[in-house]
Design an enzyme around this catalytic site. Sequence first.
Site, PDB file in Angstrom:
ATOM      1  N   CYS A 295      12.373 -13.409   1.879  1.00  0.00           N
ATOM      2  CA  CYS A 295      11.868 -14.065   0.658  1.00  0.00           C
ATOM      3  C   CYS A 295      12.986 -14.838  -0.051  1.00  0.00           C
ATOM      4  O   CYS A 295      12.727 -15.780  -0.791  1.00  0.00           O
ATOM      5  CB  CYS A 295      11.202 -13.060  -0.276  1.00  0.00           C
TER       6      CYS A 295
ATOM      7  N   ASP B 112      13.849  -8.235 -12.926  1.00  0.00           N
ATOM      8  CA  ASP B 112      14.272  -7.978 -11.541  1.00  0.00           C
ATOM      9  C   ASP B 112      14.016  -9.164 -10.627  1.00  0.00           C
ATOM     10  O   ASP B 112      14.670  -9.313  -9.605  1.00  0.00           O
ATOM     11  CB  ASP B 112      13.559  -6.735 -10.990  1.00  0.00           C
TER      12      ASP B 112
ATOM     13  N   SER C 120      10.211  -2.274 -14.686  1.00  0.00           N
ATOM     14  CA  SER C 120      10.970  -2.381 -13.442  1.00  0.00           C
ATOM     15  C   SER C 120      12.403  -2.864 -13.639  1.00  0.00           C
ATOM     16  O   SER C 120      13.270  -2.585 -12.821  1.00  0.00           O
ATOM     17  CB  SER C 120      10.234  -3.271 -12.442  1.00  0.00           C
TER      18      SER C 120
ATOM     19  N   TYR D  47      12.320  -3.979  -6.554  1.00  0.00           N
ATOM     20  CA  TYR D  47      11.153  -3.890  -7.424  1.00  0.00           C
ATOM     21  C   TYR D  47      10.092  -2.867  -7.009  1.00  0.00           C
ATOM     22  O   TYR D  47       9.615  -2.098  -7.831  1.00  0.00           O
ATOM     23  CB  TYR D  47      10.503  -5.289  -7.521  1.00  0.00           C
TER      24      TYR D  47
ATOM     25  N   CYS E 181       6.211 -13.759   1.718  1.00  0.00           N
ATOM     26  CA  CYS E 181       6.380 -12.598   2.595  1.00  0.00           C
ATOM     27  C   CYS E 181       5.193 -12.515   3.548  1.00  0.00           C
ATOM     28  O   CYS E 181       4.053 -12.693   3.143  1.00  0.00           O
ATOM     29  CB  CYS E 181       6.448 -11.327   1.755  1.00  0.00           C
TER      30      CYS E 181
ATOM     31  N   ASN F 276       0.436   0.753   5.837  1.00  0.00           N
ATOM     32  CA  ASN F 276       1.172  -0.041   4.861  1.00  0.00           C
ATOM     33  C   ASN F 276       1.964  -1.092   5.628  1.00  0.00           C
ATOM     34  O   ASN F 276       2.728  -0.746   6.532  1.00  0.00           O
ATOM     35  CB  ASN F 276       2.123   0.870   4.062  1.00  0.00           C
TER      36      ASN F 276
ATOM     37  N   CYS G 119       0.830  -1.199   0.000  1.00  0.00           N
ATOM     38  CA  CYS G 119       0.000   0.000   0.000  1.00  0.00           C
ATOM     39  C   CYS G 119       0.867   1.251   0.000  1.00  0.00           C
ATOM     40  O   CYS G 119       2.058   1.184   0.294  1.00  0.00           O
ATOM     41  CB  CYS G 119      -0.861   0.054   1.261  1.00  0.00           C
TER      42      CYS G 119
HETATM   43  P1  AMP Z   1       6.333 -14.168 -12.054  1.00  0.00           P
HETATM   44  O1  AMP Z   1       5.743 -13.929 -13.385  1.00  0.00           O
HETATM   45  O2  AMP Z   1       5.343 -14.804 -11.100  1.00  0.00           O
HETATM   46  O3  AMP Z   1       7.605 -14.945 -12.066  1.00  0.00           O
HETATM   47  O4  AMP Z   1       6.681 -12.746 -11.423  1.00  0.00           O
HETATM   48  C1  AMP Z   1       7.820 -12.035 -11.794  1.00  0.00           C
HETATM   49  C2  AMP Z   1       7.469 -10.729 -12.473  1.00  0.00           C
HETATM   50  O5  AMP Z   1       6.539  -9.939 -11.722  1.00  0.00           O
HETATM   51  C3  AMP Z   1       8.676  -9.869 -12.660  1.00  0.00           C
HETATM   52  O6  AMP Z   1       8.559  -9.287 -13.944  1.00  0.00           O
HETATM   53  C4  AMP Z   1       8.610  -8.797 -11.569  1.00  0.00           C
HETATM   54  O7  AMP Z   1       9.008  -7.539 -12.057  1.00  0.00           O
HETATM   55  C5  AMP Z   1       7.157  -8.778 -11.163  1.00  0.00           C
HETATM   56  N1  AMP Z   1       6.963  -8.919  -9.704  1.00  0.00           N
HETATM   57  C6  AMP Z   1       7.732  -9.500  -8.792  1.00  0.00           C
HETATM   58  N2  AMP Z   1       7.174  -9.481  -7.568  1.00  0.00           N
HETATM   59  C7  AMP Z   1       5.988  -8.866  -7.697  1.00  0.00           C
HETATM   60  C8  AMP Z   1       4.928  -8.528  -6.802  1.00  0.00           C
HETATM   61  N3  AMP Z   1       4.971  -8.886  -5.525  1.00  0.00           N
HETATM   62  N4  AMP Z   1       3.873  -7.848  -7.302  1.00  0.00           N
HETATM   63  C9  AMP Z   1       3.809  -7.523  -8.594  1.00  0.00           C
HETATM   64  N5  AMP Z   1       4.760  -7.839  -9.502  1.00  0.00           N
HETATM   65  C10 AMP Z   1       5.838  -8.491  -9.069  1.00  0.00           C
END
Ligand code: AMP
Length: 472
Positions: A447, A357, A294, A253, A393, A111, A10
């Site tokens: 994490c 990232d 990102s 991120y 987390c 938050n 948040c």
């Molecule tokens: P995934 O597709 O599940 O492997 O998530 C990785 C992608 O989502 C990467 O491109 C990150 O930039 C983004 N990401 C990582 N953690 C989060 C989060 N908690 N919320 C939103 N996006 C995320």
Amino acid sequence: MAIESPREECGVFGIFNPDEQVAESIYLGLFALQHRGQESAGISTTEHTEIFKKTGLGLIANVFEQFEMSELQGDLGIGHTRYSTTGLDSIENAQPLLVNGINGQISLGHNGNVINAKELKKSHLGHLDINYKTTTDSEVIAHMYANAVGKNWLERSNYCMRIIKGAFSLVFMTKDELIGVRDPLGIRPLCLGKMDNAWILASESSALAHVGAEFVREIENGETIVINKDGIKSSIFSSKPKNHKMCIFEQIYFSRPDSLINGQLAYESRVRMGESLAKEHPVDADIVVGVPDSAIPAAIGYAKQSGISYTEGLIRNRYVGRTFISPNQKIRELGVKAKFNVLKEVIRDKKIVLIDDSIVRGTTTSRVVELLKDSGAAEVHMRVSSPPIISPCFFGVDMASSSELIANNYKIESIRKIIGADSLGFLSMKNLLDSVKSNDNEYCRACFTGEYPIPVQLDFDKFHLEKTKEKN
Ligand code: AMP
């Protein structure tokens, strides 16, 4: 119930400006924090008589289309943008909250995520006749503060810090005061800004610039700040740990690249992560491409260090929400396609170093690698500017349950095969810490390590307060 989808946390914002109405500034501040939550938003203000509050579901622009800003009168106020880490994304759960207690009426934005909310309801609030209106840990915090022991807010906050466990960066207000709190571990960010006679509190420093304010400093872990017409007072919780445990994922991120996190500009930290990644996992390639937005700073860092030219290869449709917003895996998978388009002419027959990232479930990575290969890339070498994520987390980042985390289930070579990349490399923990210029103790890295700064119940789920409500 497993946590359904990895999500954000948040954003909080507060201002006291004796010279003018504050609703517009709060609105602007929330816009700058929209990346921290897109489920609901709200603003509370006061003219020092009563507290006005407006909340709604959706993006800030949508929420405040429904109201006239003139309904939010006053020179003191707070705002909140929410992504649920505890409780459903229903309108009742939207913040700021408004509660009454022995200390009067307060409106509060939170938050983070508190892990002992259920116990607090019984142990510290059970004797009070509270009619809970939401299923959030934030409402428990609001009642804890509204009923805390102490002569003033500094004392009451120190009392609460002894009892509330977890992550809580708060902005809250009475009809005369603006209060900011950062939990003893300092897990979520909060900073202080100044603009002429106004004081501002915001989750991220980038929000200050957008309202024309100067960054003053980050709020310390365990610190409470009270702002009113007589000025500003601060107090530090005496039993706070020496080191804060700021969430390292803010650096990787969450936070905007133009925010200062722990004294470091997130953009520069991310460039350094990319540089280290290039040293740690070099590869023979023609171009470096980052997954927008990102991972762009890390991709720039990788290119700088390796001498391989940085090129845009993926164009992001900025008007499609974050992939993570989608409620189920199928829509999430489509979401990646709807989100990116490939510059085919640029990447065709090229050996690509693709930078992201983080890998959480592996959904984004697999789809992006496939998109690039289908569009004619000769090779795709995946490089990730953080270590493998192995644990969920509990402190405000709705990341995924352990069973969904790809790196919790597979070794690196298996992940490489699953995502279809020609090679795969993650940044090591040592290089991550060097990139954020930190000693070992300064960040929560649970994490990546599974070691939490305070003991957690590993089967905690974000809907646990819903279940309590059903039983009542
Ligand atoms: P995934 O597709 O599940 O492997 O998530 C990785 C992608 O989502 C990467 O491109 C990150 O930039 C983004 N990401 C990582 N953690 C989060 C989060 N908690 N919320 C939103 N996006 C995320």
